[in-house]
Write a protein that holds these residues in place. Structure first.
Motif, mmCIF file in Angstrom:
data_model
loop_
_atom_site.group_PDB
_atom_site.id
_atom_site.type_symbol
_atom_site.label_atom_id
_atom_site.label_comp_id
_atom_site.label_asym_id
_atom_site.label_seq_id
_atom_site.Cartn_x
_atom_site.Cartn_y
_atom_site.Cartn_z
ATOM 1 N N GLY A 123 -84.412 -51.695 -75.414
ATOM 2 C CA GLY A 123 -85.604 -52.467 -75.073
ATOM 3 C C GLY A 123 -86.893 -51.835 -75.532
ATOM 4 N N TYR A 124 -86.847 -50.534 -75.821
ATOM 5 C CA TYR A 124 -88.040 -49.821 -76.274
ATOM 6 C C TYR A 124 -87.720 -49.159 -77.617
ATOM 7 N N THR A 128 -90.523 -53.170 -80.458
ATOM 8 C CA THR A 128 -89.896 -53.917 -79.366
ATOM 9 C C THR A 128 -90.242 -53.257 -78.047
ATOM 10 N N ASN A 129 -90.867 -54.030 -77.167
ATOM 11 C CA ASN A 129 -91.216 -53.551 -75.834
ATOM 12 C C ASN A 129 -90.714 -54.585 -74.835
ATOM 13 N N ASN A 130 -89.416 -54.485 -74.529
ATOM 14 C CA ASN A 130 -88.760 -55.478 -73.682
ATOM 15 C C ASN A 130 -87.983 -54.778 -72.580
ATOM 16 N N PRO A 131 -88.612 -54.545 -71.425
ATOM 17 C CA PRO A 131 -87.924 -53.841 -70.341
ATOM 18 C C PRO A 131 -86.746 -54.613 -69.772
ATOM 19 N N GLY A 132 -86.644 -55.904 -70.062
ATOM 20 C CA GLY A 132 -85.540 -56.698 -69.528
ATOM 21 C C GLY A 132 -84.225 -56.479 -70.244
ATOM 22 N N MET A 133 -84.248 -55.852 -71.420
ATOM 23 C CA MET A 133 -83.015 -55.604 -72.162
ATOM 24 C C MET A 133 -82.249 -54.442 -71.551
ATOM 25 N N GLU A 157 -85.906 -45.063 -80.944
ATOM 26 C CA GLU A 157 -85.882 -45.581 -79.575
ATOM 27 C C GLU A 157 -86.648 -44.662 -78.630
ATOM 28 N N PHE A 158 -87.144 -45.262 -77.537
ATOM 29 C CA PHE A 158 -87.905 -44.543 -76.515
ATOM 30 C C PHE A 158 -87.294 -44.836 -75.141
ATOM 31 N N GLY A 159 -87.636 -43.980 -74.186
ATOM 32 C CA GLY A 159 -87.165 -44.199 -72.828
ATOM 33 C C GLY A 159 -88.077 -45.095 -72.011
ATOM 34 N N ASP A 160 -89.336 -45.258 -72.448
ATOM 35 C CA ASP A 160 -90.293 -46.110 -71.738
ATOM 36 C C ASP A 160 -91.364 -46.558 -72.741
#
Length: 226
Positions: A67-68, A58-63, A83-86
């Motif tokens: 999101g990552y 999942t790569n969704n900065p809008g969440m 999970e990731f921070g970016d």
């Protein structure tokens, strides 16, 4: 009595949370790779390299949160969501079915790699105490404000203006929150030592609080110490 709550929070931040994070980062830095013949187990202190299969990325900065993240499988203990921070440099390249390499420490996947690229996960210990110190500084200032307001109420029960929620307490609370965040976040980004956070935030809050007090005290009233 209410000021005891942020005072306790301040003590927990500086006495428990901050030392725990510092010690965890030190242990992580000092960790060595697991022996090749050692049996894999959950929670081990050494650094174990494990192969995973990507089930979902999942790569969704809008969440607002989550999101990552990537769902990994193929191991006996560490399957699940990481999970990731970016998104970069690894997450944005991942697709279902990809094979990746993960570094596991104390039961957590702390890095994920694909080819020569490596990316730390949200579980990786970091040497970033600045925002923790900012939170502790805010709680300490809040405790001092509550203690000051309470002392004025007890000493002058009929003449405690302007030491009330309005017009002094509310802007003072906002001032403390904004100042601690405004100092703490750049300190993280610029890798400034954490002691700079209270060294800057406290004088700024005290100076601005005095200006607020002068502007809000009743006309003709003497200026009590802040």
């Amino acid at each position: 009595m209410l000021c005891l709550i942020p005072a306790l929070g301040c003590q927990l931040v500086f006495g428990v949370w901050l030392p725990h994070d510092i010690k965890r980062h030190q242990d992580y830095v000092a960790a060595v790779p697991c022996a090749a013949d050692a049996t894999a187990k959950d929670g081990e202190d050494c650094l174990r390299t494990v192969s995973f299969t990507v089930e979902r990325a999942t790569n969704n900065p809008g969440m607002r949160s989550g999101g990552y993240k990537v769902t990994l499988s193929g191991t006996p203990f560490w399957n699940g969501v990481v999970e990731f921070g970016d998104p970069d440099p690894v997450l944005e390249t991942l697709r279902p079915g990809d094979r990746v390499t993960g570094t596991v420490w104390r039961g957590d996947v702390v890095t994920v790699g694909k080819g020569r690229l490596r990316q730390s996960t949200s579980e990786a210990p970091r040497d970033e105490p600045q925002m923790t110190v900012a939170i502790g500084t805010f709680l300490g200032l809040l405790a001092v404000m509550g203690l000051g307001f309470g002392a004025v109420r007890m000493a002058r029960p009929l003449d405690y203006e302007p030491f009330t929620w309005r017009p002094y307490g509310k802007p003072l609370l906002a001032l403390m929150m904004i100042t601690c965040a405004a100092v703490g976040l750049p300190a993280v980004w610029l890798d400034i030592p954490s002691w700079v956070v209270p060294a800057v935030a406290v004088p700024v809050v005290v100076f601005t609080a005095r200006l607020l007090h002068r502007s809000r005290r009743p006309n003709g009233a003497s200026a009590p110490a802040v």
